[in-house]
Motif scaffolding. Structure first.
Motif, PDB file in Angstrom:
ATOM      1  N   TYR A 153      15.175  98.825  91.048  1.00 31.07           N
ATOM      2  CA  TYR A 153      16.385  99.181  90.335  1.00 31.07           C
ATOM      3  C   TYR A 153      16.877 100.393  90.740  1.00 31.07           C
ATOM      4  O   TYR A 153      16.092 101.195  91.745  1.00 31.07           O
ATOM      5  N   ASN A 204      19.601  96.665  88.352  1.00 35.68           N
ATOM      6  CA  ASN A 204      18.416  96.157  89.007  1.00 35.68           C
ATOM      7  C   ASN A 204      18.804  94.688  89.553  1.00 35.68           C
ATOM      8  O   ASN A 204      19.698  93.972  89.201  1.00 35.68           O
ATOM      9  N   HIS A 260      24.443  97.720  84.007  1.00 38.28           N
ATOM     10  CA  HIS A 260      24.954  98.282  82.384  1.00 38.28           C
ATOM     11  C   HIS A 260      25.076  99.664  82.657  1.00 38.28           C
ATOM     12  O   HIS A 260      24.558 100.471  83.408  1.00 38.28           O
ATOM     13  N   TYR A 268      21.213  92.539  86.792  1.00 38.27           N
ATOM     14  CA  TYR A 268      21.315  93.226  85.665  1.00 38.27           C
ATOM     15  C   TYR A 268      21.992  94.386  85.823  1.00 38.27           C
ATOM     16  O   TYR A 268      21.569  95.506  86.593  1.00 38.27           O
ATOM     17  N   PHE A 297      12.976  88.040  88.314  1.00 43.62           N
ATOM     18  CA  PHE A 297      14.095  88.774  87.536  1.00 43.62           C
ATOM     19  C   PHE A 297      15.460  88.454  87.782  1.00 43.62           C
ATOM     20  O   PHE A 297      15.742  87.919  89.082  1.00 43.62           O
ATOM     21  N   ASP A 334      13.913  93.295  76.797  1.00 43.59           N
ATOM     22  CA  ASP A 334      15.173  92.835  76.149  1.00 43.59           C
ATOM     23  C   ASP A 334      16.322  93.544  76.997  1.00 43.59           C
ATOM     24  O   ASP A 334      16.656  94.466  76.816  1.00 43.59           O
ATOM     25  N   ALA A 335      17.268  92.724  77.769  1.00 43.89           N
ATOM     26  CA  ALA A 335      18.295  93.064  78.573  1.00 43.89           C
ATOM     27  C   ALA A 335      19.234  93.327  77.497  1.00 43.89           C
ATOM     28  O   ALA A 335      20.414  93.888  77.862  1.00 43.89           O
ATOM     29  N   ASN A 336      19.384  93.289  76.103  1.00 38.96           N
ATOM     30  CA  ASN A 336      20.315  93.489  75.014  1.00 38.96           C
ATOM     31  C   ASN A 336      20.197  94.738  74.423  1.00 38.96           C
ATOM     32  O   ASN A 336      21.030  94.888  73.438  1.00 38.96           O
ATOM     33  N   ILE A 346      14.149  97.212  79.260  1.00 41.36           N
ATOM     34  CA  ILE A 346      15.198  96.292  79.315  1.00 41.36           C
ATOM     35  C   ILE A 346      14.636  95.233  80.180  1.00 41.36           C
ATOM     36  O   ILE A 346      15.041  94.102  79.669  1.00 41.36           O
ATOM     37  N   SER A 347      13.773  95.305  81.088  1.00 44.76           N
ATOM     38  CA  SER A 347      13.603  94.158  82.228  1.00 44.76           C
ATOM     39  C   SER A 347      12.222  93.750  82.167  1.00 44.76           C
ATOM     40  O   SER A 347      12.073  92.765  83.175  1.00 44.76           O
TER      41      SER A 347
END
Length: 830
Positions: free
Chosen positions: A455, A488, A520, A518, A515, A573-575, A557-558
């Motif tokens: 990442y 990432n 954000h 992602y 993976f 949790d990516a949310n 997150i990952s």
């Protein structure tokens, strides 16, 4: 010829730069007796300039700018003097010091725009001085804070500790070294702080949101680890420090040297420490808790009328064992892994338990740091710039038949920046504007186990801070806006045909996708408003309201994999949304010649609080993940709304006329309540937050003998007691946590300076005993409490217990390079 020319050119530059410099001189006296006081330490924190009063009480500080600056004067047995000096108007002064056995004030540099008296700073904080660190014993610098009110330590054995402030830790507490953020995979459960404990001279702790100055990761507070001040002009000095501890056979050696030649400052320190397995009366020696640590630090700088500039470099190298708690089901003796399949585990022999050799299952942690600290005087304004680069390499070896192949391999590189502009003071208004942040990238490709992906992240945050003095009120407030861009990359693995382990691949055909991509960008506002009302010289009230911000870390997150050091599979949790909090603090403080006391309370509400929860299977037992024949429990990060309330109180009594006797007491308490959210149903098993420290008291009776006893100077004796109440308010859902019984610990110690004629210090010695009664206990802040492959057994005990009785022997030998210093003492006023 060229060498002579370079030497001549350097001498010319030094000669020119030392012309027309401001010189600050004076004399230090006893206010009652009017006698001169040698050995007083004078320091301008914002200018990084210092001096020590001579035998006739006089002092001299050279190469100072003509601005207003805070001066701190300290001497053992006297009340610290803190005053602002206008160097454009005052170049000579007589300072009168008053005898006192209570240290009622400190100068702090953390979380403020410039050096400030701690009692005038509205932000709740505590300062831990050199004397406290010297008169207590610990196996690492974070562990040294364990007795401080409001501060706790989450540990994974003797050398892996993470700071907790008022019930919050991990990436909510930002650790700094000399004001520069420490980046070293703080998301990991067993990832400690990569720092040489001998390098640290004092510690400043902010107990509450400090996002205003430091941004994300300071939502719960800040721990600033500060090195020794630079040497006074014309001196070269240092120290040799050693420590031996009986419980785990820890032995340490550290040597440091620092100098100041015509305001060219320099220094270095090298340290080594090694320990075997620690022991307690229930577990005996605990397998795989030894370590070998090597440290080096060096700096070079220049102080001039235009400001100062310093360059600092450090290396941290640690071979660290991490236990897994596996035992023989019959004897309860520790066993060890010898094959990848892990079907047979032999009992660890006594020779292995007592050895200093590092087991094949261990971590190798390396941390490299290079940073520059600069301050430039521009009229009555200042420009401060800090630039840093760090590399953290973490290799966790988990393959006993292939000991050279790391399971987890993390290589993180971080560049930090911090720019501040201090506007001229206007009618007691002090204003600062600035911007800081970092760029970070982490690579995991060289491992065989993948908990997190590769990442990159970038932080950018402008802020503004104001301070105003209105008669008896000190007002401070400010605002900040954080932006963290996070990305990432997807990661594929396949079986390495040579080793049989997983490896990362670029050819995705037939590969397993670990993976996803992602990206954000997290945004957040932070702010603070506080005031100190100075009712009198002895009594004051502080109040502060602060909003903090924290972006989720990479693991939250990952994460998706087994972390070798934790012993479970972790899911992210990516949310997730960023955490934000609002904390209110109020405190009252009183200081006199014989009594010092304070009481502080706080209330902290956190939105989108992230915590780790053990998962349950559909059949009702633990959710189990199987990999390479091994089974692991599964944990997943959750979000909720959290409330934390609590406070601290302390009282330090010096009964008259026995001013040499100190009786110090403190109490800390925090309640962590799970308020729910995201559809969660709150019940008796999950209504509390995990890893909340219990009620904790600390009492110490210390005698500091006022008279010399031959060669023994500053002789002291002390005895202490720490009480930890039972922690029944645990997060019990799915056995994520268990309740913890209370316990009481005792400690004792003594120390002295050994001096020869003319009060020249030969050395300082100390003997300290922790857990004096050899109590077998488990802290709810110890992760080892949950390390047991047979938690249900006939003993009625589960997990690993903490360290038993430990006797520590300290020796410090000062190194004063007097002949060299004398060469450069002349002509410093040119």
């Amino acid at each position: 010829m060229s060498i002579k020319y370079i030497i001549y050119l350097f001498a010319l530059i030094v000669s020119i730069s030392t012309q027309a410099q401001t010189v600050f001189t004076g004399i230090i006296k006893d206010k009652q007796t009017n006698e001169v006081l040698p050995g007083a330490i004078l320091y301008f924190p914002d200018l990084k300039s210092s001096s020590v009063s001579k035998t006739d009480g006089s002092f001299e500080i050279n190469h100072l700018p003509s601005i207003k600056a805070l001066l701190q004067v300290r001497l053992l047995g006297y009340q610290t003097i803190i005053k602002t000096i206008d160097l454009a108007q005052t170049t000579s002064i007589v300072i009168e010091m008053e005898q006192s056995h209570i240290e009622s004030n400190e100068v702090v540099v953390t979380g403020v725009s410039k050096a400030t008296e701690i009692k005038r700073n509205p932000v709740p904080m505590v300062s831990i001085n050199q004397q406290y660190l010297e008169q207590n014993t610990a196996t690492n610098v974070i562990d040294a804070m364990a007795k401080v009110p409001g501060v706790n330590v989450l540990s994974t054995g003797p050398n892996v500790s993470k700071p907790y402030i008022r019930g919050l830790g991990y990436n909510r507490v930002l650790t700094l070294f000399d004001g520069v953020r420490q980046e070293g995979q703080q998301w990991g459960d067993e990832h400690g702080i990569e720092m040489d404990q001998f390098l640290i001279n004092r510690i400043e702790v902010i107990k509450g949101p400090a996002s205003l100055i430091y941004g994300s990761d300071a939502l719960a507070g800040v721990v600033n680890l500060l090195p020794e001040n630079t040497a006074p002009d014309g001196t070269i000095k240092g120290s040799l420090q050693t420590n031996y501890q009986t419980n785990n056979g820890l032995y340490t050696t550290s040597v440091g040297l620092g100098g100041n030649i015509k305001s060219i400052v320099f220094g270095m320190r090298a340290s080594y420490k090694e320990a075997s397995n620690y022991q307690n009366k229930y577990d005996g020696r605990v397998h795989n808790t030894g370590f070998k640590e090597k440290d080096f630090n060096a700096y070079l700088g220049l102080n001039r009328k235009w400001g100062y500039s310093q360059l600092n470099f450090s290396i941290y190298d640690n071979l660290q064992e991490i236990p897994d708690g596996s035992r023989d089901s019959t004897t309860r003796k520790f066993t060890k892994q010898i094959t990848e399949e892990d079907t047979i585990r032999p009992i660890v022999s006594n020779n292995e338990l007592n050895a200093y050799s590092i087991d094949r299952i261990h971590q190798h942690v390396q941390h490299y740091r290079l940073f520059s600290t600069n301050q430039f005087i521009i009229g009555q304004s200042k420009l401060a710039l800090k630039l840093g680069y760090q590399q953290s390499i973490r290799k966790e070896f988990a393959h006993p038949q292939n000991p050279d192949i790391p399971g987890l391999y993390l290589n993180m590189k971080t560049a930090t920046y911090d720019l501040k502009f201090y506007l001229p003071e206007l009618k007691t208004w002090e204003s600062t504007v600035g911007v800081n942040g970092m760029y970070q990238m982490n690579n995991v490709d060289k491992g065989t186990e993948f908990v997190i992906p590769n990442y990159t992240l970038f932080d950018f945050a402008p802020f503004i801070h104001f301070k105003k003095v209105i008669k008896k009120i000190d007002l401070a407030f400010g605002a900040r806006y954080d932006t963290r861009s996070f990305h990432n990359t997807e990661l594929y693995t396949n079986t390495n045909p040579i080793t049989g382990f997983d490896m990362t691949v670029t050819d995705t055909s037939g590969a397993i996708k670990q993976f996803d991509n992602y990206s954000h960008t997290f945004h957040g506002f932070s702010g603070s408003l506080g005031m100190t009302y100075n009712i009198s010289e002895k009594l004051l009230i502080k109040a502060n309201v602060a909003r903090g911000f924290r972006a989720p870390n990479i693991s939250e997150i990952s994460a998706k994999g087994v972390h070798p050091g934790s012993g479970f599979q972790q899911l992210g949790d990516a949310n997730f949304k960023p955490e934000t909090n609002l904390q209110e603090d109020i405190g009252i403080f009183f200081d006199s010649h014989h009594v010092s006391l304070s009481a502080e309370v706080f209330h902290n509400m956190i939105d989108h609080y992230i915590f780790n929860q053990k998962l349950q299977s559909f059949t009702g037992g633990d959710s189990i993940y199987t990999e390479a024949g091994n089974s692991y429990p599964v944990y997943k990060f959750r979000q909720t709304k959290a409330q934390l309330v609590g406070g601290e109180a302390r009282i330090d009594i010096h009964p008259h006329p026995l001013d040499w006797l100190h009786f110090e007491n403190s109490i800390s308490i925090v309640y962590g309540i799970n308020k729910g959210g995201n559809g969660a149903i709150i019940n008796d098993s999950n209504k509390y937050l995990p890893f909340i420290p219990p009620l904790h008291t600390n009492s110490e009776l210390r005698a500091e003998l006022p008279k010399k006893m031959g060669v023994f100077h500053h002789l002291y004796f002390k005895i202490g007691m720490q009480y930890y109440a039972a922690q029944n308010q645990a997060f019990l859902e799915n056995n994520t946590e268990t309740k913890t019984p209370g316990y009481t610990l005792f400690d004792a110690g003594m120390g002295t300076d050994i001096c020869i004629k003319k009060e020249v210090k030969l050395c300082t010695v100390g003997i300290f005993v922790t857990n004096l009664a050899d109590i077998a206990y488990q802290s709810n802040m110890s992760r080892l409490k949950y390390f047991d492959n047979y938690p249900n057994n006939g003993t009625g005990r589960s997990g690993i217990y903490s360290m038993g009785r430990n006797i520590s022997f300290k020796l410090t030998i000062p190194l004063n390079v007097i002949p060299l210093a004398g060469i450069f003492q002349s002509n410093t006023n040119n």
